[in-house]
Design a protein around this motif. Structure first.
Motif, PDB file in Angstrom:
ATOM      1  N   GLU A 172      23.343 -35.881 -16.832  1.00 56.87           N
ATOM      2  CA  GLU A 172      23.934 -35.311 -15.621  1.00 56.87           C
ATOM      3  C   GLU A 172      23.058 -34.203 -15.049  1.00 56.87           C
ATOM      4  OE1 GLU A 172      28.075 -33.186 -14.042  1.00 56.87           O
ATOM      5  OE2 GLU A 172      28.007 -34.149 -16.018  1.00 56.87           O
ATOM      6  N   LEU A 173      22.477 -33.383 -15.908  1.00 55.00           N
ATOM      7  CA  LEU A 173      21.619 -32.296 -15.427  1.00 55.00           C
ATOM      8  C   LEU A 173      20.360 -32.848 -14.763  1.00 55.00           C
ATOM      9  CD1 LEU A 173      21.954 -29.786 -18.403  1.00 55.00           C
ATOM     10  CD2 LEU A 173      23.125 -29.710 -16.199  1.00 55.00           C
ATOM     11  N   ILE A 174      19.731 -33.826 -15.396  1.00 55.67           N
ATOM     12  CA  ILE A 174      18.516 -34.413 -14.832  1.00 55.67           C
ATOM     13  C   ILE A 174      18.826 -35.131 -13.525  1.00 55.67           C
ATOM     14  CG2 ILE A 174      16.782 -36.227 -15.192  1.00 55.67           C
ATOM     15  CD1 ILE A 174      16.786 -35.370 -18.184  1.00 55.67           C
ATOM     16  N   GLU A 175      19.932 -35.870 -13.485  1.00 54.78           N
ATOM     17  CA  GLU A 175      20.299 -36.558 -12.244  1.00 54.78           C
ATOM     18  C   GLU A 175      20.628 -35.565 -11.130  1.00 54.78           C
ATOM     19  OE1 GLU A 175      23.417 -39.287 -13.259  1.00 54.78           O
ATOM     20  OE2 GLU A 175      21.995 -40.859 -13.860  1.00 54.78           O
ATOM     21  N   THR A 176      21.190 -34.409 -11.491  1.00 52.21           N
ATOM     22  CA  THR A 176      21.470 -33.387 -10.480  1.00 52.21           C
ATOM     23  C   THR A 176      20.180 -32.839  -9.892  1.00 52.21           C
ATOM     24  OG1 THR A 176      23.554 -32.746 -11.536  1.00 52.21           O
ATOM     25  CG2 THR A 176      22.538 -31.135 -10.065  1.00 52.21           C
ATOM     26  N   ILE A 177      19.191 -32.596 -10.744  1.00 49.14           N
ATOM     27  CA  ILE A 177      17.893 -32.118 -10.260  1.00 49.14           C
ATOM     28  C   ILE A 177      17.266 -33.153  -9.331  1.00 49.14           C
ATOM     29  CG2 ILE A 177      15.539 -31.488 -10.948  1.00 49.14           C
ATOM     30  CD1 ILE A 177      16.816 -30.442 -13.597  1.00 49.14           C
ATOM     31  N   ALA A 178      17.279 -34.412  -9.761  1.00 50.72           N
ATOM     32  CA  ALA A 178      16.704 -35.479  -8.947  1.00 50.72           C
ATOM     33  C   ALA A 178      17.452 -35.609  -7.622  1.00 50.72           C
ATOM     34  CB  ALA A 178      16.736 -36.802  -9.712  1.00 50.72           C
ATOM     35  N   ASN A 179      18.787 -35.560  -7.672  1.00 54.17           N
ATOM     36  CA  ASN A 179      19.583 -35.723  -6.457  1.00 54.17           C
ATOM     37  C   ASN A 179      19.357 -34.577  -5.483  1.00 54.17           C
ATOM     38  OD1 ASN A 179      21.601 -37.202  -4.917  1.00 54.17           O
ATOM     39  ND2 ASN A 179      22.977 -35.488  -5.357  1.00 54.17           N
ATOM     40  N   ALA A 180      19.130 -33.377  -6.008  1.00 57.09           N
ATOM     41  CA  ALA A 180      18.815 -32.248  -5.131  1.00 57.09           C
ATOM     42  C   ALA A 180      17.531 -32.515  -4.357  1.00 57.09           C
ATOM     43  CB  ALA A 180      18.686 -30.966  -5.956  1.00 57.09           C
ATOM     44  N   ARG A 181      16.530 -33.031  -5.041  1.00 59.12           N
ATOM     45  CA  ARG A 181      15.259 -33.313  -4.364  1.00 59.12           C
ATOM     46  C   ARG A 181      15.413 -34.468  -3.373  1.00 59.12           C
ATOM     47  NH1 ARG A 181      12.850 -29.228  -3.730  1.00 59.12           N
ATOM     48  NH2 ARG A 181      10.699 -29.964  -3.835  1.00 59.12           N
ATOM     49  N   ARG A 182      16.267 -35.427  -3.696  1.00 60.78           N
ATOM     50  CA  ARG A 182      16.548 -36.506  -2.751  1.00 60.78           C
ATOM     51  C   ARG A 182      17.070 -35.952  -1.431  1.00 60.78           C
ATOM     52  NH1 ARG A 182      20.686 -38.002  -0.459  1.00 60.78           N
ATOM     53  NH2 ARG A 182      21.977 -36.645  -1.767  1.00 60.78           N
ATOM     54  N   ALA A 183      17.918 -34.933  -1.534  1.00 59.09           N
ATOM     55  CA  ALA A 183      18.512 -34.353  -0.337  1.00 59.09           C
ATOM     56  C   ALA A 183      17.618 -33.308   0.316  1.00 59.09           C
ATOM     57  CB  ALA A 183      19.860 -33.715  -0.703  1.00 59.09           C
ATOM     58  N   GLY A 184      16.513 -32.953  -0.331  1.00 58.57           N
ATOM     59  CA  GLY A 184      15.624 -31.937   0.211  1.00 58.57           C
ATOM     60  C   GLY A 184      16.001 -30.529  -0.191  1.00 58.57           C
ATOM     61  N   ALA A 185      16.633 -30.376  -1.366  1.00 55.03           N
ATOM     62  CA  ALA A 185      17.054 -29.066  -1.854  1.00 55.03           C
ATOM     63  C   ALA A 185      16.393 -28.742  -3.181  1.00 55.03           C
ATOM     64  CB  ALA A 185      18.578 -29.035  -2.022  1.00 55.03           C
ATOM     65  N   ASN A 186      16.344 -27.445  -3.502  1.00 53.17           N
ATOM     66  CA  ASN A 186      15.962 -27.010  -4.842  1.00 53.17           C
ATOM     67  C   ASN A 186      17.168 -27.126  -5.764  1.00 53.17           C
ATOM     68  OD1 ASN A 186      13.582 -26.262  -3.564  1.00 53.17           O
ATOM     69  ND2 ASN A 186      13.430 -24.307  -4.645  1.00 53.17           N
ATOM     70  N   ALA A 187      16.911 -27.172  -7.060  1.00 57.76           N
ATOM     71  CA  ALA A 187      17.984 -27.155  -8.058  1.00 57.76           C
ATOM     72  C   ALA A 187      17.892 -25.861  -8.857  1.00 57.76           C
ATOM     73  CB  ALA A 187      17.875 -28.357  -8.988  1.00 57.76           C
ATOM     74  N   LEU A 188      19.030 -25.258  -9.140  1.00 59.03           N
ATOM     75  CA  LEU A 188      19.107 -24.004  -9.885  1.00 59.03           C
ATOM     76  C   LEU A 188      20.011 -24.238 -11.086  1.00 59.03           C
ATOM     77  CD1 LEU A 188      18.144 -21.027  -9.684  1.00 59.03           C
ATOM     78  CD2 LEU A 188      20.237 -20.524  -8.427  1.00 59.03           C
ATOM     79  N   VAL A 189      19.412 -24.316 -12.280  1.00 61.47           N
ATOM     80  CA  VAL A 189      20.148 -24.628 -13.510  1.00 61.47           C
ATOM     81  C   VAL A 189      20.556 -23.324 -14.184  1.00 61.47           C
ATOM     82  CG1 VAL A 189      20.032 -25.725 -15.773  1.00 61.47           C
ATOM     83  CG2 VAL A 189      18.921 -26.806 -13.801  1.00 61.47           C
ATOM     84  N   ASN A 190      21.848 -23.190 -14.497  1.00 64.39           N
ATOM     85  CA  ASN A 190      22.388 -21.928 -14.995  1.00 64.39           C
ATOM     86  C   ASN A 190      22.575 -21.900 -16.508  1.00 64.39           C
ATOM     87  OD1 ASN A 190      24.027 -19.303 -14.405  1.00 64.39           O
ATOM     88  ND2 ASN A 190      25.347 -20.504 -15.757  1.00 64.39           N
ATOM     89  N   ILE A 191      22.329 -20.716 -17.075  1.00 68.58           N
ATOM     90  CA  ILE A 191      22.698 -20.420 -18.454  1.00 68.58           C
ATOM     91  C   ILE A 191      23.436 -19.085 -18.484  1.00 68.58           C
ATOM     92  CG2 ILE A 191      20.801 -21.714 -19.505  1.00 68.58           C
ATOM     93  CD1 ILE A 191      19.367 -19.007 -19.954  1.00 68.58           C
ATOM     94  N   GLY A 192      24.242 -18.879 -19.527  1.00 64.06           N
ATOM     95  CA  GLY A 192      24.953 -17.623 -19.712  1.00 64.06           C
ATOM     96  C   GLY A 192      24.611 -17.031 -21.066  1.00 64.06           C
ATOM     97  N   PRO A 193      23.687 -16.065 -21.122  1.00 62.30           N
ATOM     98  CA  PRO A 193      23.316 -15.468 -22.404  1.00 62.30           C
ATOM     99  C   PRO A 193      24.500 -14.854 -23.141  1.00 62.30           C
ATOM    100  CG  PRO A 193      21.714 -14.883 -20.718  1.00 62.30           C
ATOM    101  CD  PRO A 193      22.866 -15.552 -20.015  1.00 62.30           C
ATOM    102  N   THR A 194      24.310 -14.608 -24.419  1.00 56.92           N
ATOM    103  CA  THR A 194      25.360 -14.071 -25.279  1.00 56.92           C
ATOM    104  C   THR A 194      25.624 -12.598 -24.990  1.00 56.92           C
ATOM    105  OG1 THR A 194      23.831 -13.364 -27.011  1.00 56.92           O
ATOM    106  CG2 THR A 194      24.602 -15.654 -27.084  1.00 56.92           C
ATOM    107  N   ALA A 195      26.577 -12.040 -25.707  1.00 58.75           N
ATOM    108  CA  ALA A 195      26.947 -10.633 -25.543  1.00 58.75           C
ATOM    109  C   ALA A 195      25.751  -9.701 -25.636  1.00 58.75           C
ATOM    110  CB  ALA A 195      27.990 -10.253 -26.599  1.00 58.75           C
ATOM    111  N   THR A 196      24.815 -10.020 -26.517  1.00 58.43           N
ATOM    112  CA  THR A 196      23.667  -9.140 -26.734  1.00 58.43           C
ATOM    113  C   THR A 196      22.436  -9.550 -25.937  1.00 58.43           C
ATOM    114  OG1 THR A 196      23.102 -10.438 -28.700  1.00 58.43           O
ATOM    115  CG2 THR A 196      24.434  -8.447 -29.029  1.00 58.43           C
ATOM    116  N   GLY A 197      22.556 -10.631 -25.151  1.00 56.38           N
ATOM    117  CA  GLY A 197      21.451 -11.016 -24.275  1.00 56.38           C
ATOM    118  C   GLY A 197      20.601 -12.155 -24.771  1.00 56.38           C
ATOM    119  N   ALA A 198      20.967 -12.783 -25.876  1.00 56.39           N
ATOM    120  CA  ALA A 198      20.185 -13.911 -26.396  1.00 56.39           C
ATOM    121  C   ALA A 198      20.568 -15.194 -25.657  1.00 56.39           C
ATOM    122  CB  ALA A 198      20.440 -14.081 -27.893  1.00 56.39           C
ATOM    123  N   ILE A 199      19.628 -16.133 -25.591  1.00 56.88           N
ATOM    124  CA  ILE A 199      19.927 -17.456 -25.057  1.00 56.88           C
ATOM    125  C   ILE A 199      20.523 -18.282 -26.189  1.00 56.88           C
ATOM    126  CG2 ILE A 199      19.006 -19.523 -23.947  1.00 56.88           C
ATOM    127  CD1 ILE A 199      16.683 -17.864 -22.932  1.00 56.88           C
TER     128      ILE A 199
END
Length: 415
Positions: free
Chosen positions: A260-287
């Protein structure tokens, strides 16, 4: 349509960015809206700054993870709706990282690491604010508070790649004094990209002439609204979370599949948009390890995709036939075919569905094609073309046994 400004073209060429939601809410691990949705008492919530140590926040490691993913920029929350600043507000507020247990300017570390690592730093700034009483009692004073907080970001951290504003949708009929806010950015950071999140209900809406990028939160079905034909060219951006929350949420186990993530990136480019993939680090800032692995997986696909995801743009001529999800991009005299829903080629003992012929056709193919090959293994693809009718049919077959790139990309070379 007018030609994009240089800063907007450079933004589009990056193609992919990393979104990072991190703040006091990360310590509760219930999502970034936990203060509001769970109705936590403000005074109790704001005491979280006393335990916000940021001891595992590694700005250089964050930049390395973004580069491995294939991102050209990182958008980090400098202040979310909770109102807590990750940077030194220089006396504007005591509700900031230097006054927390961390005792340091985390945005300084972030920007320095971005500049050192060749990644563009983008600043997310919440315009909707639960902390400042001015937001409800004296909105004009709040807007000056907001403008000054942005001015600090403009003047204290060197070159800024862009600003990502979020929250105008909360007071959609208010005068947000955007000329003053955006004018501050243009005065100090004239080449910074300006983005204002239009929210879930107004995706693609351009609310001010200084906007460089319009957002399509979560997904986009059609094309990007690049603005009026006789006006400024505006880029587009699609955001995607790895699970259902933007901030850390330990009990949200419903992670999206890498597909789903890869298809979202591809679909964004199909439409002429950038893709911005989100993460939420932990309480102390680690990924978190799982999110870190997702970035690696995306990076492997991005490395295979190469320029087809960066400098290529939606094809002006080639269109997939038959209502399938395939599409084409053009770049510097070549085209790229993005082929979906392929299976793996097995044999009589291991049948995986990719065996035999798998024909995909495109219209608008009037230029004589010389060669078509897969980006992942370089293998040539059989094709038939009728230039007079403008049709191109390729035998996409399936993935080589031992591989599945989700969206497979073919390079089309012309005579």
């Amino acid at each position: 349509m007018s030609e994009p400004l240089a800063r907007i073209k450079n933004y589009e060429d990056m193609g992919l960015g990393l979104f990072v939601h991190w703040g006091l809410y990360s310590q509760l691990s219930c999502g970034e809206w936990t203060e509001f949705i769970h109705e936590r008492p403000q005074e109790q919530y704001e005491r979280l700054m006393e335990t916000f140590t940021a001891k595992d926040f590694d700005a250089a490691g964050l930049v390395a993870a973004a580069k491995e993913m294939g991102a050209g920029y990182i958008t980090l929350t400098t202040k979310h709706h909770e109102g807590f600043f990750l940077y030194d507000t220089c006396g504007l507020s005591d509700f900031d990282a230097p006054h927390s247990a961390a005792g340091r300017d985390l945005i300084r570390e972030f920007v320095d690491a971005c500049h050192e690592g060749g990644i563009k730093p983008f600043f997310y700034m919440a315009t909707y604010d639960w902390h400042s009483p001015l937001y409800e009692t004296d909105f004009d004073a709040y807007l000056e508070y907001l403008r000054r907080s942005v001015e600090i970001l403009c003047t204290n951290y060197g070159e800024v790649g862009g600003f990502w504003f979020d929250g105008n949708w909360n007071k959609k009929d208010a005068d947000w004094k955007l000329p003053e806010l955006y004018g501050t950015i243009r005065r100090y950071q004239p080449e910074a990209i300006i983005i204002n999140n239009t929210g879930l209900k107004n995706r693609g809406k351009i609310i001010d002439p200084e906007i460089d990028v319009t957002t399509y939160e979560r997904r986009i079905s059609g094309e990007v609204n690049h603005g009026p034909a006789d006006g400024k060219y505006v880029a587009g951006e699609v955001s995607v979370t790895t699970n259902k929350h933007w901030g850390c949420a330990a009990n949200d186990l419903d992670y999206k599949s890498p597909r789903e993530l890869i298809e979202t990136i591809a679909n964004a480019r199909r439409a002429g948009a950038n893709a911005l993939v989100n993460i939420g680090p932990t309480a102390t800032g680690a990924i978190a390890p799982l999110q870190r692995e997702y970035l690696r997986l995306i990076g492997r696909w991005m490395k295979m995709a190469g320029p087809s995801v960066h400098t290529a743009r939606p094809s002006a001529t080639l269109v997939a036939n038959g209502g399938i999800r395939d599409f084409a991009l053009d770049d510097a005299g070549v085209s790229y075919l993005f082929v979906h829903d392929l299976a793996i080629v097995g044999n009589e003992n291991v049948t995986l569905g990719g065996e035999g012929s798998n024909l995909r056709s495109f219209t608008g193919a009037t230029r004589p094609v010389a060669r078509i090959s897969w980006l992942d293994d370089g293998g040539e693809i059989p094709f038939m073309q009728d230039c007079g009718r403008g049709t191109l049919t390729v035998d996409a077959n399936g993935f080589t046994y031992g591989s599945d790139w989700v969206v497979r990309i073919a390079r089309v070379e012309y005579r």
